[in-house]
Every structure is written in C-alpha cells, then in structure tokens.
Design a protein around this motif. Structure first.
Motif, PDB file in Angstrom:
ATOM      1  N   MET A  57      86.762  53.255  -8.610  1.00 26.89           N
ATOM      2  CA  MET A  57      87.572  52.809  -7.499  1.00 26.89           C
ATOM      3  C   MET A  57      86.867  53.047  -6.162  1.00 26.89           C
ATOM      4  N   GLU A  58      85.603  53.315  -6.192  1.00 32.54           N
ATOM      5  CA  GLU A  58      84.799  53.546  -4.994  1.00 32.54           C
ATOM      6  C   GLU A  58      84.743  52.284  -4.138  1.00 32.54           C
ATOM      7  N   TRP A  59      84.641  51.112  -4.782  1.00 26.22           N
ATOM      8  CA  TRP A  59      84.484  49.884  -4.022  1.00 26.22           C
ATOM      9  C   TRP A  59      85.727  49.564  -3.188  1.00 26.22           C
ATOM     10  N   THR A  60      86.897  50.019  -3.573  1.00 21.92           N
ATOM     11  CA  THR A  60      88.106  49.730  -2.799  1.00 21.92           C
ATOM     12  C   THR A  60      88.084  50.462  -1.459  1.00 21.92           C
ATOM     13  N   SER A  61      87.561  51.663  -1.429  1.00 24.98           N
ATOM     14  CA  SER A  61      87.472  52.382  -0.154  1.00 24.98           C
ATOM     15  C   SER A  61      86.447  51.707   0.770  1.00 24.98           C
ATOM     16  N   LEU A 121      85.794  48.494   0.711  1.00 27.60           N
ATOM     17  CA  LEU A 121      86.436  47.251   1.131  1.00 27.60           C
ATOM     18  C   LEU A 121      87.432  47.514   2.265  1.00 27.60           C
ATOM     19  N   LYS A 122      88.170  48.623   2.190  1.00 26.27           N
ATOM     20  CA  LYS A 122      89.105  48.985   3.243  1.00 26.27           C
ATOM     21  C   LYS A 122      88.340  49.286   4.540  1.00 26.27           C
ATOM     22  N   ALA A 123      87.227  50.016   4.468  1.00 27.66           N
ATOM     23  CA  ALA A 123      86.409  50.313   5.647  1.00 27.66           C
ATOM     24  C   ALA A 123      85.838  49.027   6.240  1.00 27.66           C
ATOM     25  N   LEU A 124      85.409  48.106   5.374  1.00 27.69           N
ATOM     26  CA  LEU A 124      84.900  46.820   5.823  1.00 27.69           C
ATOM     27  C   LEU A 124      85.986  46.038   6.546  1.00 27.69           C
ATOM     28  N   ASN A 125      87.188  46.030   6.001  1.00 26.73           N
ATOM     29  CA  ASN A 125      88.309  45.326   6.609  1.00 26.73           C
ATOM     30  C   ASN A 125      88.604  45.906   7.999  1.00 26.73           C
ATOM     31  N   ASP A 126      88.585  47.231   8.127  1.00 27.84           N
ATOM     32  CA  ASP A 126      88.813  47.888   9.413  1.00 27.84           C
ATOM     33  C   ASP A 126      87.707  47.527  10.416  1.00 27.84           C
ATOM     34  N   ALA A 127      86.471  47.497   9.951  1.00 29.63           N
ATOM     35  CA  ALA A 127      85.343  47.156  10.817  1.00 29.63           C
ATOM     36  C   ALA A 127      85.440  45.712  11.303  1.00 29.63           C
ATOM     37  N   VAL A 128      85.847  44.795  10.415  1.00 30.44           N
ATOM     38  CA  VAL A 128      85.995  43.383  10.801  1.00 30.44           C
ATOM     39  C   VAL A 128      87.090  43.248  11.853  1.00 30.44           C
ATOM     40  N   GLU A 129      88.186  43.956  11.690  1.00 28.94           N
ATOM     41  CA  GLU A 129      89.272  43.881  12.662  1.00 28.94           C
ATOM     42  C   GLU A 129      88.837  44.466  14.009  1.00 28.94           C
ATOM     43  N   ALA A 130      88.121  45.588  13.989  1.00 24.18           N
ATOM     44  CA  ALA A 130      87.623  46.186  15.231  1.00 24.18           C
ATOM     45  C   ALA A 130      86.649  45.239  15.929  1.00 24.18           C
ATOM     46  N   ARG A 131      85.796  44.567  15.155  1.00 21.82           N
ATOM     47  CA  ARG A 131      84.850  43.595  15.714  1.00 21.82           C
ATOM     48  C   ARG A 131      85.596  42.451  16.375  1.00 21.82           C
ATOM     49  N   ASN A 132      86.612  41.912  15.689  1.00 23.01           N
ATOM     50  CA  ASN A 132      87.366  40.788  16.232  1.00 23.01           C
ATOM     51  C   ASN A 132      88.087  41.169  17.524  1.00 23.01           C
ATOM     52  N   GLN A 133      88.601  42.389  17.599  1.00 15.64           N
ATOM     53  CA  GLN A 133      89.255  42.843  18.825  1.00 15.64           C
ATOM     54  C   GLN A 133      88.243  42.982  19.961  1.00 15.64           C
ATOM     55  N   ALA A 134      87.064  43.492  19.630  1.00 15.50           N
ATOM     56  CA  ALA A 134      86.020  43.633  20.649  1.00 15.50           C
ATOM     57  C   ALA A 134      85.569  42.267  21.160  1.00 15.50           C
TER      58      ALA A 134
END
Length: 182
Positions: free
Chosen positions: A1-5, A7-20
């Motif tokens: 289940m390592e890949w799910t964490s 994927l969650k970090a990637l999702n957070d990074a994409v959202e932070a990028r879009n806000q920036a």
C-alpha cells in the motif's frame, strides 16, 4: 500500500501547483492592468520597459522554446543603455532639463518645465521620452525639446490654456465715467 501514500502526496502537490499558477495568473493580470493604466496616463515607454524588465520569466531563458518565438508576444527588449565614456548609444548630444535651460534651449528652469510637462500631457501634447542615465535622470536631444516647445507654445483657441508669459498685459484699471444726467 506504499503507492497509495505516494499518489496522495502527488495529488496534494498537483493541487498546490494549480493554486500557485492561479495566483501567478492573477498577479500577471494585475501587472498588465497597471501597465495599461501607466501607459494611458502618459508614462514614458523607456520607464515602463525598465520596470517590466524586472519581471522574472516563467520559462528558463537558456532553454530554447520548442515552438520557436511567439508571434503574439514580442521578445523582451532591454531598456536602452545609459551613456558610457563614448556618449549616448545613438551618438546624439543630449541635455537634462537644467542643462537645456542653461544652453537656452528652454525658456524656463527645470522645475517650471516639469510643471509644463505635466500640463502638456493633460493637453494632449506628448512630452519627449528622452533617455535615462544610470541615476534615472532623463536627457533629451535639441530636436525633441524644440519640437515639444513649439507644440506647447503654439497659440491655442482657449485663453485658459495660454501660458502666463503669453497672456496679454491687462490694461490699467480706470474708474468708469459717470453717466450724464441730461
């Protein structure tokens, strides 16, 4: 289940990028609006170019763009270089407003000319941009100053727009003659 964490970090990074990116786009729109307002108010192009030259590029400058130069956005051009020991880059002799007054190119001292420069833009008579030195002082050619002076001192249709030096001398005040009682 390592890949799910991951994927969650990637999702957070994409959202932070879009806000920036959204914040940068809003800031860019604000810069464009302020630039348009400054230009409409009569800000000299050289001054605008100097301020806008400080914009940090979004893409690395050393990497060539894949699509080539943009046909819509012209490349950023640096502000004209101030004079060196050889003089101005265009080789023309230039004067500050004070020097222009001292050489007889302008009939007013620098402070008065600055006042007329502000009034000139309100009247729709463009003041020459000139070139700036390293200290930010503007320098003008004889031709620029003579052309502006001719436009500024040209007779106007409104007496309110005439220069104080051009107003006709008022006639001496005299008492009105008494009406005859015939």
């Amino acid at each position: 289940m390592e890949w799910t964490s991951h994927l969650k970090a990637l999702n957070d990074a994409v959202e932070a990028r879009n806000q920036a990116i959204t914040a940068v786009r809003l800031t860019d729109a604000h810069v464009v609006e302020l630039t348009a307002q400054a230009a409409a108010a009569g800000a000299p192009g050289a001054s605008l170019a100097r301020v806008l030259a400080g914009l940090q590029p979004l893409l690395a400058q050393e990497r060539p763009h894949v699509c080539g130069p943009s046909p819509v956005v012209p490349p950023v051009q640096p502000a004209p270089k101030p004079p060196g020991e050889q003089g101005w880059p265009d080789g023309l002799e230039r004067y500050t407003l004070q020097q222009a007054w001292e050489h007889g190119l302008l009939p007013w001292k620098a402070s008065t000319t600055r006042t007329y420069r502000a009034r000139s833009t309100r009247r729709g008579i463009p003041f020459p941009e000139g070139m700036q030195d390293k200290k930010g002082t503007h320098h003008y050619t004889k031709e620029e100053l003579r052309a502006w002076l001719a436009a500024w001192t040209a007779p106007t249709r409104s007496k309110n727009l005439a220069l104080p030096q051009q107003r006709p001398a008022s006639e001496p005040l005299t008492a009105p003659e008494p009406a005859s009682a015939d």
